[in-house]
Design a protein around this motif. Structure first.
Motif, PDB file in Angstrom:
ATOM      1  N   SER A  27       0.697  -1.392   0.044  1.00  0.00           N
ATOM      2  CA  SER A  27       0.104   0.024  -0.007  1.00  0.00           C
ATOM      3  C   SER A  27       0.904   1.253   0.144  1.00  0.00           C
ATOM      4  O   SER A  27       0.741   2.178  -0.645  1.00  0.00           O
ATOM      5  CB  SER A  27      -0.884   0.004   1.340  1.00  0.00           C
ATOM      6  OG  SER A  27      -1.804  -0.936   1.248  1.00  0.00           O
ATOM      7  N   GLU A  31       0.680   3.939  -2.978  1.00  0.00           N
ATOM      8  CA  GLU A  31       0.527   5.354  -2.529  1.00  0.00           C
ATOM      9  C   GLU A  31       1.270   6.340  -3.024  1.00  0.00           C
ATOM     10  O   GLU A  31       1.124   7.277  -3.598  1.00  0.00           O
ATOM     11  CB  GLU A  31       0.259   5.280  -0.895  1.00  0.00           C
ATOM     12  CG  GLU A  31      -0.084   6.614  -0.385  1.00  0.00           C
ATOM     13  CD  GLU A  31      -1.381   7.254  -0.946  1.00  0.00           C
ATOM     14  OE1 GLU A  31      -1.826   8.507  -1.027  1.00  0.00           O
ATOM     15  OE2 GLU A  31      -2.354   6.294  -1.026  1.00  0.00           O
ATOM     16  N   ARG A 125      -4.913   3.861  -7.105  1.00  0.00           N
ATOM     17  CA  ARG A 125      -5.684   4.053  -5.765  1.00  0.00           C
ATOM     18  C   ARG A 125      -6.761   2.973  -6.045  1.00  0.00           C
ATOM     19  O   ARG A 125      -6.910   2.393  -4.788  1.00  0.00           O
ATOM     20  CB  ARG A 125      -6.238   5.475  -5.714  1.00  0.00           C
ATOM     21  CG  ARG A 125      -5.319   6.339  -5.253  1.00  0.00           C
ATOM     22  CD  ARG A 125      -5.743   7.770  -4.897  1.00  0.00           C
ATOM     23  NE  ARG A 125      -4.490   8.901  -4.644  1.00  0.00           N
ATOM     24  CZ  ARG A 125      -3.624   8.825  -3.930  1.00  0.00           C
ATOM     25  NH1 ARG A 125      -3.597   7.991  -2.764  1.00  0.00           N
ATOM     26  NH2 ARG A 125      -2.868   9.706  -3.823  1.00  0.00           N
ATOM     27  N   ILE A 128      -5.300  -0.312  -4.983  1.00  0.00           N
ATOM     28  CA  ILE A 128      -4.931  -0.231  -3.415  1.00  0.00           C
ATOM     29  C   ILE A 128      -6.054  -0.616  -2.755  1.00  0.00           C
ATOM     30  O   ILE A 128      -6.129  -1.779  -1.822  1.00  0.00           O
ATOM     31  CB  ILE A 128      -4.495   1.278  -2.932  1.00  0.00           C
ATOM     32  CG1 ILE A 128      -3.100   1.654  -3.375  1.00  0.00           C
ATOM     33  CG2 ILE A 128      -4.418   1.249  -1.371  1.00  0.00           C
ATOM     34  CD1 ILE A 128      -2.839   3.230  -3.131  1.00  0.00           C
TER      35      ILE A 128
END
Length: 145
Positions: A27, A31, A125, A128
């Motif tokens: 993550s 990110e 995203r 994620i």
């Protein structure tokens, strides 16, 4: 940016391969990649053509100039965390993405020859969160960019 192997670099510099890698979770890596792209959200980046139709070995070595993957590779933090180059296979490995997820971020068939950085970041995203952008978001991206 000229890409060279470690062997090529060792000719002109001393390489310390024992340098500890910075530990980042999946993550955190994703990110960071999204944040890098969002720094210049309107930037047009190259896509990779027909990733879904390439044999796995050919797809793994696909790369392009000024792609979302190359933006990640330019980042010293991601390189220190273990990103070794800017090809498709390395991005898949390092960011722990499936072919489908990476296809959603980088493939020509979704965006044409270029994708804006903000759109690529949205798809990162979504990876994620373990989801895909919805149909409305895709239609909006197609018309607005």
């Amino acid at each position: 940016m000229k890409h060279q192997t470690i062997e090529q670099l060792q000719i002109v510099a001393e390489i310390d391969q024992a340098y500890p890698r910075q530990t980042m979770s999946r993550s955190e890596r994703l990110e960071r990649w999204a944040e890098l792209l969002e720094r210049n959200p309107d930037r047009r980046l190259s896509t990779l053509p027909q990733t879904e139709y390439q044999p796995a070995n050919a797809r793994a070595i696909m790369r392009g100039h000024d792609t979302p993957i190359s933006i990640a590779f330019e980042d010293p933090v991601l390189r220190a965390a273990g990103l070794e180059n800017d090809n498709y296979g390395e991005a898949k490995r390092f960011f722990e993405l499936t072919d489908r997820q990476l296809h959603e971020i980088i493939c020509y068939c979704h965006f044409g020859a270029t994708v804006n950085a903000a759109t690529a970041a949205r798809h990162i995203r979504a990876a994620i969160a373990g989801r895909q952008p919805g149909m409305f978001a895709r239609m909006l991206e197609a018309f607005v960019g």
